[in-house]
Write a protein that holds these residues in place. Structure first.
Motif, PDB file in Angstrom:
ATOM      1  N   PRO A  59       0.828  -1.231  -0.060  1.00 16.50           N
ATOM      2  CA  PRO A  59       0.009   0.028  -0.017  1.00 16.50           C
ATOM      3  C   PRO A  59       0.841   1.269  -0.171  1.00 16.50           C
ATOM      4  N   GLU A  60       2.117   1.453   0.408  1.00 16.68           N
ATOM      5  CA  GLU A  60       2.790   2.494   0.609  1.00 16.68           C
ATOM      6  C   GLU A  60       3.382   2.929  -0.777  1.00 16.68           C
ATOM      7  N   VAL A  61       3.330   1.969  -1.701  1.00 12.16           N
ATOM      8  CA  VAL A  61       4.122   2.083  -2.891  1.00 12.16           C
ATOM      9  C   VAL A  61       3.010   2.646  -4.054  1.00 12.16           C
ATOM     10  N   LYS A  62       3.195   3.916  -4.618  1.00 17.49           N
ATOM     11  CA  LYS A  62       2.434   4.281  -5.698  1.00 17.49           C
ATOM     12  C   LYS A  62       3.238   4.761  -6.904  1.00 17.49           C
ATOM     13  N   LEU A  63       2.742   4.589  -8.031  1.00 14.89           N
ATOM     14  CA  LEU A  63       3.484   4.809  -9.429  1.00 14.89           C
ATOM     15  C   LEU A  63       2.607   5.426 -10.283  1.00 14.89           C
ATOM     16  N   THR A  64       3.030   6.517 -10.313  1.00 17.79           N
ATOM     17  CA  THR A  64       2.095   7.839 -11.112  1.00 17.79           C
ATOM     18  C   THR A  64       2.338   7.473 -12.645  1.00 17.79           C
ATOM     19  N   LEU A  65       1.409   8.047 -13.462  1.00 16.98           N
ATOM     20  CA  LEU A  65       1.612   8.027 -14.720  1.00 16.98           C
ATOM     21  C   LEU A  65       2.799   8.406 -15.289  1.00 16.98           C
ATOM     22  N   GLU A  66       3.217   9.823 -14.720  1.00 18.00           N
ATOM     23  CA  GLU A  66       4.484  10.246 -15.205  1.00 18.00           C
ATOM     24  C   GLU A  66       5.724   9.141 -14.965  1.00 18.00           C
ATOM     25  N   GLU A  67       5.485   8.814 -13.717  1.00 13.70           N
ATOM     26  CA  GLU A  67       6.785   7.562 -13.362  1.00 13.70           C
ATOM     27  C   GLU A  67       6.517   6.487 -14.335  1.00 13.70           C
ATOM     28  N   GLY A  69       5.526   6.657 -17.443  1.00 11.87           N
ATOM     29  CA  GLY A  69       6.259   7.154 -18.792  1.00 11.87           C
ATOM     30  C   GLY A  69       7.918   7.097 -18.312  1.00 11.87           C
ATOM     31  N   GLU A  70       8.498   7.822 -17.387  1.00 15.73           N
ATOM     32  CA  GLU A  70       9.864   7.580 -17.344  1.00 15.73           C
ATOM     33  C   GLU A  70      10.469   6.281 -17.393  1.00 15.73           C
ATOM     34  N   LEU A  71       9.580   5.348 -16.577  1.00 16.12           N
ATOM     35  CA  LEU A  71      10.036   3.978 -16.752  1.00 16.12           C
ATOM     36  C   LEU A  71      10.164   3.291 -18.004  1.00 16.12           C
ATOM     37  N   LEU A  72       9.146   3.783 -18.781  1.00 18.51           N
ATOM     38  CA  LEU A  72       8.851   3.148 -20.224  1.00 18.51           C
ATOM     39  C   LEU A  72      10.108   3.646 -21.187  1.00 18.51           C
ATOM     40  N   ASP A  73      10.730   4.866 -20.772  1.00 16.40           N
ATOM     41  CA  ASP A  73      11.694   5.736 -21.484  1.00 16.40           C
ATOM     42  C   ASP A  73      13.120   4.929 -21.292  1.00 16.40           C
TER      43      ASP A  73
END
Length: 97
Positions: A59-67, A69-73
């Protein structure tokens, strides 16, 4: 499970996450891992990305859409293809195909 386990990095820079850790943290095939560093240590956190922002395993882990995108890069072509196949599979499951 808490404690210390030692592993050696192979010639290609790879290591294996021990079975007990994978089991306890629910890390399986195609689990996305988040790597965080403070310059001295690496923290590996298992994640599970969903179509609506995030669905964290912990629960303490969140991955935003921006993150995301950065991951995909940072992904190579093979990883992008695997992720694309996973997304198509999930879409077919949701559509009942």
């Amino acid at each position: 499970m808490e404690g210390t386990i030692y592993r050696i990095i192979g010639i290609r820079g790879r290591t294996t996450i021990p079975f007990l850790l994978r089991t306890n943290l629910k890390i399986g095939d195609n689990t996305m891992l988040k790597y965080t560093t403070d310059g001295k240590s690496v923290i590996v956190t298992p994640l599970r990305v969903c179509s609506t922002d995030t669905c964290p395993i912990r629960p303490e882990v969140k991955l935003t859409l921006e993150e995301i995108g950065e991951l995909l890069d940072t992904c190579d072509e093979e990883t992008l293809e695997t992720l694309n196949n996973m997304l198509h599979k999930k879409r077919r499951e949701k559509d009942g195909i």
